[in-house]
Design a protein around this motif. Structure first.
Motif, PDB file in Angstrom:
ATOM      1  N   PRO A  21       0.821  -1.223   0.000  1.00  0.00           N
ATOM      2  CA  PRO A  21       0.000   0.000   0.000  1.00  0.00           C
ATOM      3  C   PRO A  21       0.854   1.271   0.000  1.00  0.00           C
ATOM      4  N   HIS A  49      -1.857   7.567   1.961  1.00  0.00           N
ATOM      5  CA  HIS A  49      -2.753   8.621   1.465  1.00  0.00           C
ATOM      6  C   HIS A  49      -3.184   8.417   0.014  1.00  0.00           C
ATOM      7  N   GLU A  87      -5.633   7.050  -3.086  1.00  0.00           N
ATOM      8  CA  GLU A  87      -7.068   6.853  -3.300  1.00  0.00           C
ATOM      9  C   GLU A  87      -7.426   5.406  -2.956  1.00  0.00           C
ATOM     10  N   LYS A  88      -8.696   5.171  -2.574  1.00  0.00           N
ATOM     11  CA  LYS A  88      -9.114   3.816  -2.192  1.00  0.00           C
ATOM     12  C   LYS A  88      -8.903   2.800  -3.316  1.00  0.00           C
ATOM     13  N   PHE A  89      -9.064   3.224  -4.569  1.00  0.00           N
ATOM     14  CA  PHE A  89      -8.925   2.282  -5.685  1.00  0.00           C
ATOM     15  C   PHE A  89      -7.472   1.937  -6.001  1.00  0.00           C
ATOM     16  N   ARG A 124      -4.534   0.063  -5.054  1.00  0.00           N
ATOM     17  CA  ARG A 124      -4.221  -1.034  -4.151  1.00  0.00           C
ATOM     18  C   ARG A 124      -2.795  -0.961  -3.643  1.00  0.00           C
ATOM     19  N   ASP A 137      -7.583  -1.159  -8.447  1.00  0.00           N
ATOM     20  CA  ASP A 137      -8.740  -2.030  -8.279  1.00  0.00           C
ATOM     21  C   ASP A 137      -9.848  -1.450  -9.170  1.00  0.00           C
ATOM     22  N   ALA A 151     -13.323  -0.868  -7.584  1.00  0.00           N
ATOM     23  CA  ALA A 151     -13.394   0.343  -6.761  1.00  0.00           C
ATOM     24  C   ALA A 151     -13.335   1.591  -7.637  1.00  0.00           C
ATOM     25  N   ARG A 152     -12.509   1.572  -8.682  1.00  0.00           N
ATOM     26  CA  ARG A 152     -12.375   2.739  -9.564  1.00  0.00           C
ATOM     27  C   ARG A 152     -13.694   3.067 -10.251  1.00  0.00           C
ATOM     28  N   GLY A 154     -17.237  -0.879  -5.441  1.00  0.00           N
ATOM     29  CA  GLY A 154     -16.773  -1.358  -4.143  1.00  0.00           C
ATOM     30  C   GLY A 154     -15.428  -2.047  -4.269  1.00  0.00           C
ATOM     31  N   LEU A 155     -14.723  -2.136  -3.128  1.00  0.00           N
ATOM     32  CA  LEU A 155     -13.386  -2.734  -3.114  1.00  0.00           C
ATOM     33  C   LEU A 155     -13.448  -4.235  -3.369  1.00  0.00           C
TER      34      LEU A 155
END
Length: 156
Positions: A44, A47, A49-51, A53, A67, A70-71, A75-76
């Motif tokens: 990881p 900071h 973005e969630k998408f 990985r 991901d 997610a993008r 959802g993840l």
């Protein structure tokens, strides 16, 4: 005349790699694909973005992993051994796309690609460049130029 038209349609034939994200099917131009590899846990980045990985080591190069579920706002993904990374080149950068499975190689002509419906949001249209209806399946054709956040900002 119809033979000439058919020849022109054949000349514009392109190969696409189709893959699954959940129950939905998408595809990218095979010319953008560098390799398809099994899931490798990513390191990881702080900071991010969630998408995003994280990154993996690909033969001495740092490869960012996105991901796609997610993008696209689905959802993840909880990666398992069955998941795959499609390594693609977009612009001057290579990036890995985490997807559920690669399922097909399609050979299509330009006239088989329908425009993304106007009812789709701007976010959807920024990723999905067209829809291909083939063998009873609806496959979204992905434009890779907006996948990375920096490229999204540059394109705006």
């Amino acid at each position: 005349m119809s033979q000439e038209h058919n020849r022109r349609a054949t000349d514009r034939r392109r190969e696409l790699i189709a893959f699954m994200i959940g129950t939905q099917e998408f595809c990218v131009d095979i010319m953008s694909v560098r390799e398809i590899r099994g899931w490798t846990p990513a390191t990881p980045l702080p900071h991010a973005e969630k998408f995003m990985r994280g990154v993996i080591n690909l033969r001495g190069s740092v490869l960012p992993i996105i991901d796609l579920s997610a993008r696209f706002g689905f959802g993840l993904t909880v990666p398992e051994a069955r998941h795959v990374i499609i390594v693609v080149r977009t612009g001057m950068q290579e990036v890995g796309l985490l997807v559920d499975a690669v399922c097909d190689i399609l050979s299509v002509t330009d006239d088989m690609v329908q425009p993304t419906p106007a009812v789709a949001s701007d976010a959807v249209r920024s990723f999905v460049r067209g829809i291909i209806a083939v063998e009873g399946r609806m496959i979204g054709m992905i434009g890779l130029e907006r996948i990375l956040p920096e490229q999204e900002a540059e394109a705006a």
